[in-house]
Scaffold this active site. Structure first.
Site, PDB file in Angstrom:
ATOM      1  N   ASN A 198      -2.528  19.710   0.429  1.00 27.49           N
ATOM      2  CA  ASN A 198      -3.660  19.002   1.025  1.00 27.49           C
ATOM      3  C   ASN A 198      -3.451  18.768   2.516  1.00 27.49           C
ATOM      4  O   ASN A 198      -4.312  19.091   3.341  1.00 27.49           O
ATOM      5  CB  ASN A 198      -3.889  17.677   0.310  1.00 27.49           C
ATOM      6  CG  ASN A 198      -4.982  16.844   0.978  1.00 27.49           C
ATOM      7  OD1 ASN A 198      -4.703  16.009   1.840  1.00 27.49           O
ATOM      8  ND2 ASN A 198      -6.226  17.080   0.605  1.00 27.49           N
ATOM      9  N   LYS A 234       4.689   2.412   8.964  1.00 25.72           N
ATOM     10  CA  LYS A 234       3.500   3.232   9.276  1.00 25.72           C
ATOM     11  C   LYS A 234       2.248   2.367   9.369  1.00 25.72           C
ATOM     12  O   LYS A 234       1.460   2.505  10.316  1.00 25.72           O
ATOM     13  CB  LYS A 234       3.332   4.301   8.207  1.00 25.72           C
ATOM     14  CG  LYS A 234       2.225   5.302   8.461  1.00 25.72           C
ATOM     15  CD  LYS A 234       2.063   6.254   7.277  1.00 25.72           C
ATOM     16  CE  LYS A 234       3.342   6.974   6.934  1.00 25.72           C
ATOM     17  NZ  LYS A 234       3.190   7.912   5.794  1.00 25.72           N
ATOM     18  N   THR A 237      -5.365  12.813   6.517  1.00 27.55           N
ATOM     19  CA  THR A 237      -3.994  12.972   7.002  1.00 27.55           C
ATOM     20  C   THR A 237      -3.895  14.189   7.910  1.00 27.55           C
ATOM     21  O   THR A 237      -3.279  14.131   8.981  1.00 27.55           O
ATOM     22  CB  THR A 237      -3.014  13.091   5.827  1.00 27.55           C
ATOM     23  OG1 THR A 237      -3.210  11.999   4.925  1.00 27.55           O
ATOM     24  CG2 THR A 237      -1.579  13.068   6.323  1.00 27.55           C
ATOM     25  N   LYS A 247       0.848  -1.196   0.000  1.00 27.52           N
ATOM     26  CA  LYS A 247       0.000   0.000   0.000  1.00 27.52           C
ATOM     27  C   LYS A 247       0.876   1.235   0.000  1.00 27.52           C
ATOM     28  O   LYS A 247       1.826   1.330   0.790  1.00 27.52           O
ATOM     29  CB  LYS A 247      -0.881   0.013   1.262  1.00 27.52           C
ATOM     30  CG  LYS A 247      -1.876   1.176   1.282  1.00 27.52           C
ATOM     31  CD  LYS A 247      -2.986   0.937   0.293  1.00 27.52           C
ATOM     32  CE  LYS A 247      -4.018   2.047   0.274  1.00 27.52           C
ATOM     33  NZ  LYS A 247      -3.531   3.246  -0.427  1.00 27.52           N
ATOM     34  N   SER A 286      -7.478   5.257   4.078  1.00 28.55           N
ATOM     35  CA  SER A 286      -7.355   4.486   2.840  1.00 28.55           C
ATOM     36  C   SER A 286      -7.753   3.029   3.074  1.00 28.55           C
ATOM     37  O   SER A 286      -8.403   2.399   2.224  1.00 28.55           O
ATOM     38  CB  SER A 286      -5.919   4.542   2.309  1.00 28.55           C
ATOM     39  OG  SER A 286      -5.659   5.763   1.663  1.00 28.55           O
ATOM     40  N   LYS A 332       5.463   2.308  -2.589  1.00 26.01           N
ATOM     41  CA  LYS A 332       5.380   3.700  -3.026  1.00 26.01           C
ATOM     42  C   LYS A 332       5.662   3.747  -4.508  1.00 26.01           C
ATOM     43  O   LYS A 332       6.359   2.887  -5.069  1.00 26.01           O
ATOM     44  CB  LYS A 332       6.400   4.588  -2.295  1.00 26.01           C
ATOM     45  CG  LYS A 332       5.943   6.031  -2.152  1.00 26.01           C
ATOM     46  CD  LYS A 332       4.832   6.180  -1.115  1.00 26.01           C
ATOM     47  CE  LYS A 332       4.522   7.632  -0.859  1.00 26.01           C
ATOM     48  NZ  LYS A 332       3.566   7.775   0.264  1.00 26.01           N
TER      49      LYS A 332
END
Length: 417
Positions: free
Chosen positions: A223, A97, A192, A73, A351, A109
């Protein structure tokens, strides 16, 4: 961040924290070797037809770091500094994380090494679709799920979902951070920033700081930074400075974030906001505030400026904004750094909720999303606080210990070791 900062590449900097945790956990050499490397790295050509009829080739990456706890992810960023080493670093951070937040994912990523500001909307769409096609054979809703990151958005995810659907049929769970109209989760856009402010509120309460007396500076007003600033102000914190790539603004009495958003919409930058003082991004980092929140790119707090940091508490809303050398300097000065794998975990947590909703073909109310986000984030904060107090360690060391310990246990149970 690209190249080296304070003598370390981005991946080396992240692995410095991993190896500290591995030492304290007394991991075997075999476990250490497995967890510090990456499972798969791909570099793809992305041929791009420009609007004027010419062609150019840019390069994209997808790095899958570790999948012991679940599907890979991680987001995809478009940035001129998004080289392979940077993407490796970000993928490894996602592994720790997701483990710390206790969601059943591994870490990955992606990135395209390009300046997106140089591209038209049509060129961005064509580039996005071509990149997705090039990496499509290593992703899947139960294999590797993408999400937005720096310079990507819900629209980017819509293009990716649609392109993948041409191959596999309608598969909304292939990406998260989509528009709500296409199966995105309520609350995802703010997640976030909301998670960051949840951590801020917990840390302030631990110190008996009253929000109205707690000054906050946010570097980066994209964001994450904009939602962090707005939500912090809603909770009564005094946000006195924000910045974007063009510079920053300051007001000792606290910024009117609604007016800042209007000015940004009208001009394209926070710079020049009436009734505020101008400052550079470097000056923002050293402001005399209680809380500093780097929310842009990595490697901004280094050995060169760590001695001049005036904040007593740093929340890493960006990925790896504080270098290991700066970490040591700040710890010696009594400045507490709450690490990225804790502070910005709200995005991947929601997510996970979006992915779950897509698999079930069922939408949660926003209150349920935010309540579950709080449970995960506050739980992770409490675990880090307890371990740091018990071991006399920094929050970063405690957070990495928890994440590494959970991934090592999963890898062992699966028979990798």
């Amino acid at each position: 961040m690209t190249g080296t900062v304070d003598g370390l590449s981005p991946f080396e900097a992240v692995n410095a924290s991993f190896h500290r945790a591995a030492d304290r956990l007394a991991l075997s050499d075999a476990t250490r070797d497995l967890l510090c490397g990456t499972y798969r790295e791909i570099r793809v050509q992305v041929p791009l037809r420009m609007s004027d009829g010419s062609s150019r080739t840019v390069y994209g990456y997808r790095v899958q770091h570790n999948g012991a706890r679940g599907p890979y992810k991680g987001g995809v960023r478009y940035h001129q500094d998004a080289d392979l080493d940077e993407v490796r670093a970000l993928a490894s951070l996602m592994t720790w994380k997701t483990a710390l937040a206790d969601v059943p994912f591994g870490g990955a990523k992606g990135g395209i090494q390009v300046d997106p500001a140089s591209l038209t909307a049509g060129e961005l769409e064509r580039m996005t679709r071509r990149y997705l096609h090039q990496v499509s054979y290593v992703i899947g809703e139960h294999r590797d799920i993408m999400a937005p990151d720096v310079n990507t958005s819900a629209q980017t995810m819509a293009w990716m979902m649609d392109e993948y659907g041409r191959k596999a049929g309608h598969t909304p769970a292939i990406v998260t951070g989509k528009p709500v109209e296409l199966g995105g989760s309520l609350g995802r856009e703010a997640a976030t920033g909301r998670g960051t402010v949840m951590i801020l509120a917990e840390a302030a309460a631990d110190r008996a700081w009253q929000p109205e007396d707690t000054t906050v500076a946010v570097q980066g007003y994209g964001n994450v930074g904009s939602w962090t600033a707005r939500l912090a102000a809603e909770q009564g914190f005094r946000v006195v400075a924000v910045s974007d790539v063009k510079g920053g603004i300051f007001s000792a009495r606290g910024l009117d974030l609604g007016a800042v958003d209007e000015h940004l919409s009208a001009t394209g930058s926070v710079v020049g906001m009436p009734g505020t003082d101008a400052l550079t991004n470097d000056e923002l980092l050293t402001l005399d505030v209680a809380v500093l929140i780097p929310a842009a790119l990595g490697g901004v707090v280094t050995s060169a400026n760590a001695e001049r940091i005036s904040a007593r508490l740093i929340l890493e809303a960006a990925n790896h904004p504080v270098t290991p050398a700066a970490d040591d300097i700040l710890a010696d000065r009594g400045v507490v750094v709450l690490p990225d794998i804790l502070v910005n975990a709200g995005g991947v947590t929601v997510s996970y909720f979006e992915w779950t909703q897509n698999l079930q073909q069922f939408r949660w109310p926003e209150k349920q999303v935010n309540d579950e986000l709080r449970r995960h984030i506050v739980g992770a904060f409490a675990a880090v606080r307890e371990r740091a107090a018990r071991h006399g360690s920094t929050p970063r060391d405690a957070a990495f210990e928890i994440g590494v310990e959970r991934v090592a246990a999963a890898a062992s149970l699966r028979g990798y070791l």
